[in-house]
Design a protein around this motif. Structure first.
Motif, short mmCIF file in Angstrom:
data_model
loop_
_atom_site.label_atom_id
_atom_site.label_comp_id
_atom_site.label_asym_id
_atom_site.label_seq_id
_atom_site.Cartn_x
_atom_site.Cartn_y
_atom_site.Cartn_z
N TRP A 124 32.48 36.33 51.16
CA TRP A 124 32.75 37.72 50.57
C TRP A 124 34.12 37.50 49.82
N THR A 125 34.16 37.76 48.48
CA THR A 125 35.63 37.67 47.74
C THR A 125 35.70 38.97 47.28
N PRO A 126 37.04 39.51 47.37
CA PRO A 126 36.98 40.82 46.72
C PRO A 126 37.17 40.87 45.08
N GLU A 127 37.03 41.87 44.47
CA GLU A 127 37.11 41.94 43.01
C GLU A 127 38.42 41.82 42.62
N GLU A 128 38.32 41.07 41.52
CA GLU A 128 39.57 40.95 41.16
C GLU A 128 39.90 42.17 40.13
N VAL A 129 41.28 42.65 40.77
CA VAL A 129 41.29 44.23 39.85
C VAL A 129 42.75 43.70 38.87
N ASP A 130 42.52 44.50 37.75
CA ASP A 130 43.58 44.17 36.61
C ASP A 130 44.79 44.79 37.18
#
Length: 134
Positions: free
Chosen positions: A4-10
């Motif tokens: 699992w990889t976290p979503e990239e947040v702007d």
């Protein structure tokens, strides 16, 4: 196995909450200032049958003179010399400054005259005298 990889947040900075806090602070201080200026010295004002309330009193600095001649700027006691200096400082900050003069009905005119001299020295010529209507 899939990890699992976290979503990239702007990483953009949000200004909306900061603007909300600034508006709340402005509202708080405006309310606080109105409460401070509402606290005035209790006086028995002179009666005037023809007294009228101005439609637009505007921003006015309250100055009170009690029966003994003690001067008050808002609710704080002040000397005549300090009043002149304070009015000069306020006039530089607020060029359209006006004064609301409250004097006890039994106050000698010489004490009211001191306030009028202080306002004239400060360059404030828009003065309203408080009175009670029957």
């Amino acid at each position: 196995m899939a990890m699992w990889t976290p979503e990239e947040v702007d990483p953009e900075f949000e200004l909306t909450p900061m603007i909300d806090v600034v508006f709340l602070l402005i509202a708080f201080f405006m309310t606080l200032i109105s409460f401070i200026s509402a606290e005035l010295v209790q006086l028995e004002l002179p009666e005037a049958e023809q007294a009228t309330i101005p439609e637009e009193p505007g921003e006015r600095q309250y100055i009170s003179v009690d029966i003994d001649g003690q001067l008050y700027l808002g609710a704080a006691p002040i000397t005549a010399e300090a009043l002149t200096a304070q009015l000069i400082a306020l006039k530089t900050e607020l060029p359209q400054l006006k004064v609301f003069l409250r004097a006890d009905a039994q106050t000698a005119h010489r004490h009211v005259n001191r306030v009028m001299e202080a306002t004239a020295k400060a360059g404030i010529f828009d003065l309203i005298f408080a009175s009670a209507k029957d």
